[in-house]
Structure formats: structure tokens, C-alpha cells
Motif scaffolding. Sequence first.
Motif: not given
Length: 398
Positions: A209-211, A298, A302, A327
Motif C-alpha cells: 500500500l505505497y503511494f 494506492r 494516497g 503508505g
Amino acid sequence: MSIPFAQRLDNVETSAIRELFKLLGKPGIISFAGGFPDSAMFDVDGIREAATKALADDPGAALQYGATEGHQPLREQLAAFMQAKGARDVAADQLIVTTGSQQALDLLGKCLVDPGSKAIVEGPTFLATIQCFRLYGADLVSVPIDGDGVQVDELERLIAQHKPKFVYLIPTFGNPSGAMLSLERRKRVLELAVQYQTLIVEDDPYGDLYFDAPPPPSLLALSDQVPGSRDWLVHCGSLSKVLSPGLRVGWMVAPPDLLARAVMCKQFSDAHTSTFAQATAAQYLAAGRMPATLARVRQVYGARAKAMGDALRGDLGDAIEFVQPQGGLFVWARLTGAGGKVKDGNEFAKRAIEQGVAFVPGAPFYCAHPDASTLRLSFATADEAKIREGIGRLARAL
């Protein structure tokens, strides 16, 4: 009549978060308290197609009892999932499927913890981890973290001092801290595992779940760069935050001896994770829908994280401090008391409920030496307009 409960229950308390949920029935309340994904993000069509295909292709396997280690097609898909993220040498027979990654923690407690066993956890850390390990009698030691994750010099000192059974870390977008362990520190953690022959448990439910830029590789993926570290590493993963919590599908990669004992303990617990859920997850992964699902999640999370950060800076100003998350699901913040504003998280939570907004005070996330000025805010389940409104209510509660 007084029921003679097990003494181990004396070591744990009801979750402060669950207790808080009892206060959320007020109409119109905006909640930043939950630690779960937005149900609007679930790929319902994809999951429906996967479930239908699971029943069409092999209904017996999907509906019958299964192997405790897990549904073999899912184990193979999960191995491929991790290989694609850099853990190239992970094989299906090196992992077991668990009923959510939280069951993996319970199995570790059963396999590793004796009353009085030392275990090191981050301060703060996942509340259920504290409760789970204490249930089995662990003596928990808190290691501090900062914006780059666990402080490795202090971790080494505590390992040398306490000689723990294991160290539990959430290196990537941790709950509640949102912190991301730097690449340099990740390698150092693996080196410490080998140097002190100490088991490291990597819990990684949020790593996808990184932006913007992807995080550093997981400890599992980096272990081939630190000879011997794989022998001292456990990796726990989950589909709950990226696909659906209701499937209750997690997994654990561990050294063979530990994995065998975990399988034995899982046999006593639930025999196996739902075969239908496993078959559905396997079909979903095989269909190749996960990359598009993750890209959408994401983007949405984000934008919500940015909206929350902007609103906090704009409405609360110097009364609060935090690191903008890269994230995950959470903003971890500290009240400063600037300008005579409230500084205690519990008091702030009560005032916030009166204003129609909820969050979780930070103190319960510490196994020792709690910081009463901290709090956790989740941006996952509120849209950007609700986030701005909710933060405005928080400002009125200060």
C-alpha cells in the motif's frame, strides 16, 4: 458461581479500540478510528468471478476439508506473489496459509513463548500483538522507533541485554506508526539476527500500500544479501488489506522446524483455513487482477493521506506533529500542547467524540512507557471531503 478462568487471562485486557467502537453509534460521527480498508475498494466482481471459477473447476477441493499447510494452488500463487516482490527463492513448501496474519502471530506465541519469555516489540506496535504474546506469558520489551522505523542501535543493545526469544517488527508502514524502516536499517536488522542468533518476525500486511515510490524490499527479499539471516527470519503476510479481510487469508514463511511446529499447532486450532476462501484467493491471484486492484487502492489512499496531512497542518497547526505517511492506512501523531491546547490523547479523544469525530489514543499501542500525547488516525475509510470535515471537528475539540 465463580468460574475458575485460566491465569493467563490476567495478563490481557479488552482491546481499547474495540471499547472505543461502542461509542461510535452517535449519528453523523466521522470515524478515523478503524484499522481496516475501505469496503468500496474491494474488487467485488473479481472476487465473485474467482469464487465461481473455484466452484466450477474443482468444487470438491473448494468445499472439502483440506491440508493444514494450505490449499496447494494458493501456496503456489502466494510464493509467486512474493517472488515478484524480490523474494525470489521462496517456494510453496516454505509457507503455510493462516487464517489472517493474526493467526500467524498466535501460532508464534504457541510455538515460542513460555511464561516469562522475553520478546522485543516496537514502541508503539500493533495492539493485538501485545495482547497475543502476553496471553502466552511473554515479558515484552519495548524498542523505540522514529520516522525511519526501529532504532537499530537501541535494538542491538536490548537484544544483547535481554536475549529475547524473538523480535517482532512491522518494517513497512507499521500499525500504528506508519513508519517505513530504511534500507540501511533493514540490512542491519538481518545482520543482528545472525550475529545474536535471534529470530526476527517481519509482519508485512501493508507493504503493497505505497503511494509513490515503492518501499525498500522486505526483510525476506533482502535475506539473500545477508548470509545466514534466512535461518532466523519469519515473514507474515496477508491479503486482508489489499483484497478482502473477510477472506481471512494470510500466510507465514518460517524456518522448517518452526513451520512444522506451527502446522501442528494450527491442526489443534482450526484444522485448516477455509478451503473455499483459499480456492477463491488462488483463482483471484491466478487471474492477474491484483496489480490493477493495488494501483486503484494506492491512488485512493494516497489522495486521502494527503488530504488528512494537509488538513492537520492547516487546522491544527503547531498543536500537532506527525510524519506524512508514504503508505499504509495511518497517520501517527503527537499532541504538542502548543498554545495551551490539550496534550493528553485520552482527553482529546473524549472531546473529539463530543464534536462528532473519533480516533484511537496512542497509549494502548505501547507495551511499556506509553506516550500519552500520541494518537492514531486512519484515513482509509473516509473520503476526502469527510476527512477535511473530520479534521475541522478535531480542531474544535482541541
